[in-house]
Scaffold this active site. Structure first.
Site, PDB file in Angstrom:
ATOM      1  N   ASP A  37      11.836  -1.701  -4.734  1.00  0.00           N
ATOM      2  CA  ASP A  37      11.640  -0.309  -4.301  1.00  0.00           C
ATOM      3  C   ASP A  37      11.981   0.613  -5.478  1.00  0.00           C
ATOM      4  O   ASP A  37      12.603   0.181  -6.454  1.00  0.00           O
ATOM      5  CB  ASP A  37      12.536   0.025  -3.091  1.00  0.00           C
ATOM      6  N   ASN A  90       3.378  -3.589  -0.069  1.00  0.00           N
ATOM      7  CA  ASN A  90       3.569  -2.734   1.106  1.00  0.00           C
ATOM      8  C   ASN A  90       3.929  -1.287   0.764  1.00  0.00           C
ATOM      9  O   ASN A  90       3.695  -0.390   1.576  1.00  0.00           O
ATOM     10  CB  ASN A  90       4.670  -3.385   1.972  1.00  0.00           C
ATOM     11  N   TYR A 158      -4.888   9.872   1.307  1.00  0.00           N
ATOM     12  CA  TYR A 158      -4.268   8.698   1.948  1.00  0.00           C
ATOM     13  C   TYR A 158      -5.345   7.788   2.529  1.00  0.00           C
ATOM     14  O   TYR A 158      -5.350   6.574   2.302  1.00  0.00           O
ATOM     15  CB  TYR A 158      -3.305   9.176   3.044  1.00  0.00           C
ATOM     16  N   LYS A 162      -6.390   3.900   1.341  1.00  0.00           N
ATOM     17  CA  LYS A 162      -6.297   2.735   2.222  1.00  0.00           C
ATOM     18  C   LYS A 162      -7.657   2.038   2.373  1.00  0.00           C
ATOM     19  O   LYS A 162      -7.725   0.818   2.520  1.00  0.00           O
ATOM     20  CB  LYS A 162      -5.733   3.145   3.582  1.00  0.00           C
ATOM     21  N   ILE A 191       3.129   3.832  13.263  1.00  0.00           N
ATOM     22  CA  ILE A 191       4.407   3.125  13.398  1.00  0.00           C
ATOM     23  C   ILE A 191       5.555   4.123  13.264  1.00  0.00           C
ATOM     24  O   ILE A 191       5.510   5.015  12.409  1.00  0.00           O
ATOM     25  CB  ILE A 191       4.542   2.033  12.296  1.00  0.00           C
ATOM     26  N   THR A 193       8.157   4.994  11.684  1.00  0.00           N
ATOM     27  CA  THR A 193       8.989   4.888  10.477  1.00  0.00           C
ATOM     28  C   THR A 193       9.120   6.283   9.884  1.00  0.00           C
ATOM     29  O   THR A 193       8.436   7.220  10.314  1.00  0.00           O
ATOM     30  CB  THR A 193       8.340   3.982   9.415  1.00  0.00           C
TER      31      THR A 193
HETATM   32  P1  NAD Z   1       8.525   4.127   4.601  1.00  0.00           P
HETATM   33  O1  NAD Z   1       8.422   5.483   3.990  1.00  0.00           O
HETATM   34  O2  NAD Z   1       9.542   3.877   5.656  1.00  0.00           O
HETATM   35  O3  NAD Z   1       8.692   3.018   3.460  1.00  0.00           O
HETATM   36  C1  NAD Z   1       7.955   3.048   2.272  1.00  0.00           C
HETATM   37  C2  NAD Z   1       8.814   2.524   1.135  1.00  0.00           C
HETATM   38  O4  NAD Z   1       8.015   2.508  -0.070  1.00  0.00           O
HETATM   39  C3  NAD Z   1      10.030   3.412   0.838  1.00  0.00           C
HETATM   40  O5  NAD Z   1      11.193   2.624   0.783  1.00  0.00           O
HETATM   41  C4  NAD Z   1       9.697   4.026  -0.508  1.00  0.00           C
HETATM   42  O6  NAD Z   1      10.849   4.298  -1.310  1.00  0.00           O
HETATM   43  C5  NAD Z   1       8.812   2.954  -1.133  1.00  0.00           C
HETATM   44  N1  NAD Z   1       7.998   3.488  -2.211  1.00  0.00           N
HETATM   45  C6  NAD Z   1       7.298   4.650  -2.219  1.00  0.00           C
HETATM   46  N2  NAD Z   1       6.688   4.827  -3.403  1.00  0.00           N
HETATM   47  C7  NAD Z   1       6.997   3.735  -4.162  1.00  0.00           C
HETATM   48  C8  NAD Z   1       6.657   3.340  -5.474  1.00  0.00           C
HETATM   49  N3  NAD Z   1       5.907   4.108  -6.275  1.00  0.00           N
HETATM   50  N4  NAD Z   1       7.127   2.148  -5.932  1.00  0.00           N
HETATM   51  C9  NAD Z   1       7.929   1.370  -5.145  1.00  0.00           C
HETATM   52  N5  NAD Z   1       8.284   1.706  -3.893  1.00  0.00           N
HETATM   53  C10 NAD Z   1       7.837   2.874  -3.405  1.00  0.00           C
HETATM   54  O7  NAD Z   1       7.058   3.829   5.157  1.00  0.00           O
HETATM   55  P2  NAD Z   1       6.419   2.666   6.079  1.00  0.00           P
HETATM   56  O8  NAD Z   1       5.881   3.336   7.286  1.00  0.00           O
HETATM   57  O9  NAD Z   1       7.311   1.508   6.210  1.00  0.00           O
HETATM   58  O10 NAD Z   1       5.157   2.313   5.159  1.00  0.00           O
HETATM   59  C11 NAD Z   1       4.944   1.057   4.572  1.00  0.00           C
HETATM   60  C12 NAD Z   1       3.456   0.893   4.335  1.00  0.00           C
HETATM   61  O11 NAD Z   1       2.774   0.922   5.591  1.00  0.00           O
HETATM   62  C13 NAD Z   1       2.828   2.008   3.495  1.00  0.00           C
HETATM   63  O12 NAD Z   1       1.878   1.442   2.614  1.00  0.00           O
HETATM   64  C14 NAD Z   1       2.155   2.878   4.524  1.00  0.00           C
HETATM   65  O13 NAD Z   1       1.092   3.606   3.998  1.00  0.00           O
HETATM   66  C15 NAD Z   1       1.696   1.831   5.515  1.00  0.00           C
HETATM   67  N6  NAD Z   1       1.379   2.322   6.859  1.00  0.00           N
HETATM   68  C16 NAD Z   1       2.306   2.962   7.605  1.00  0.00           C
HETATM   69  C17 NAD Z   1       1.955   3.438   8.857  1.00  0.00           C
HETATM   70  C18 NAD Z   1       2.936   4.182   9.738  1.00  0.00           C
HETATM   71  O14 NAD Z   1       2.506   4.725  10.752  1.00  0.00           O
HETATM   72  N7  NAD Z   1       4.205   4.222   9.420  1.00  0.00           N
HETATM   73  C19 NAD Z   1       0.651   3.253   9.351  1.00  0.00           C
HETATM   74  C20 NAD Z   1      -0.271   2.578   8.569  1.00  0.00           C
HETATM   75  C21 NAD Z   1       0.109   2.120   7.307  1.00  0.00           C
END
Ligand code: NAD
Length: 258
Positions: A37, A90, A158, A162, A191, A193
């Site tokens: 991270d 991720n 975004y 994706k 999700i 989060t």
């Molecule tokens: P989150 O914000 O809880 O976690 C994302 C993590 O990525 C964080 O810890 C952040 O510090 C890290 N990060 C960000 N930029 C970074 C970089 N340049 N290098 C390394 N680490 C980095 O988000 P999440 O909801 O757990 O998202 C995880 C993945 O799931 C993402 O790709 C997001 O787009 C995708 N996603 C999330 C949802 C949702 O509804 N939460 C839906 C579809 C897809």
């Protein structure tokens, strides 16, 4: 039950949300996990929690948008644990100023593409040769349900990033299919989060999204971790190039239940 006994996994974005829950679950199922991270404090917290439950993990700071950092994170996995078999690309961002094509700045577009799409490319660029050295394995790239549907609550950068992840995943799956390397996308629905809750920061905004989800609730990070575990493990051994949608039914819905 899926097992990751004696496997080595690298998970980006492991400080929070889906990445953190996946790191905990993969370790519980026997994998050694490199938790990557930009937020070291969060990554170290994940590692501490894994170790306190008897699992194996190490933290590594890397910005997935940097080639140098991605090369170094893969080297760290091989140095710490001797090999790499599971790569979970991720990490991702959802920028608060991401909007329509008219209202989204070039800076927001470029930043989103650098992290969400180039980050996956760089993870694969350095991670796939390591998986090949280990004799094969599984790559999981996080896309999103928004790559499958259009929305009137726009986030064009975004969504486009994706969509790129899906196309990249498909092509890499075909290229590496005969090398015992599977490459699949995970397309989460909405999700609960930090990433999404920061964006849907009022009850009205949450409700506007919830009305489209047949199950009537947001998904949990743990539920995405379980889907990622399936893709990481041999349980999905005939699956490659797929767009694994785990979304509470949102992409299946035309009209949702009252
Ligand atoms: P989150 O914000 O809880 O976690 C994302 C993590 O990525 C964080 O810890 C952040 O510090 C890290 N990060 C960000 N930029 C970074 C970089 N340049 N290098 C390394 N680490 C980095 O988000 P999440 O909801 O757990 O998202 C995880 C993945 O799931 C993402 O790709 C997001 O787009 C995708 N996603 C999330 C949802 C949702 O509804 N939460 C839906 C579809 C897809």
């Amino acid at each position: 039950m899926p097992s990751l006994k004696d496997k080595v996994a690298l998970i980006t974005g492991a400080a929070s949300g889906i990445g953190r829950e996946s790191a905990l679950l993969f370790a519980e199922k026997g994998a050694s996990v490199l938790c990557v991270d930009v937020q070291m404090e969060g990554a170290e917290h994940t590692v501490r929690d894994i170790k306190s439950s008897g699992g194996k993990a190490a933290a590594c700071r890397a910005d997935v948008a940097s080639a140098k950092d991605c090369e170094a994170m893969v080297a760290a996995a091989e140095r710490e644990f001797g090999k790499l078999q599971i790569l979970f690309n991720n990490a991702g961002i959802m920028h608060s100023d991401d909007d329509t094509s008219q209202n989204t700045s070039e800076e927001v577009w470029d930043l989103t593409m650098r992290i969400n799409l180039k980050g996956v490319f760089l993870g694969c660029k350095y991670g796939i040769p390591a998986i090949k050295r280990a004799g094969g394995g599984s790559v999981i790239n996080t896309a999103s349900f928004v790559a499958h549907l259009g929305a009137a609550t726009p986030q064009v950068a975004y969504t486009a990033s994706k969509g790129g992840v899906l196309a990249l995943t498909r092509e890499l799956a075909v290229i590496h299919a005969r090398e015992n390397i599977r490459v699949n996308a995970l397309s989460p629905g909405p999700i609960r989060t930090e990433l999404l809750m920061k964006f849907l920061n009022t009850d009205a905004k949450k409700q506007r999204r919830l009305v489209h989800i047949p199950m009537g609730r947001f998904g949990e990070a743990r539920e995405m971790a379980q889907a990622a575990l399936f893709l990481a493990s041999d349980m999905s051994s005939y699956m490659t190039g797929a767009e694994f949608l785990v979304d509470g039914g949102i992409t299946a819905a035309y009209v949702t239940p009252e």
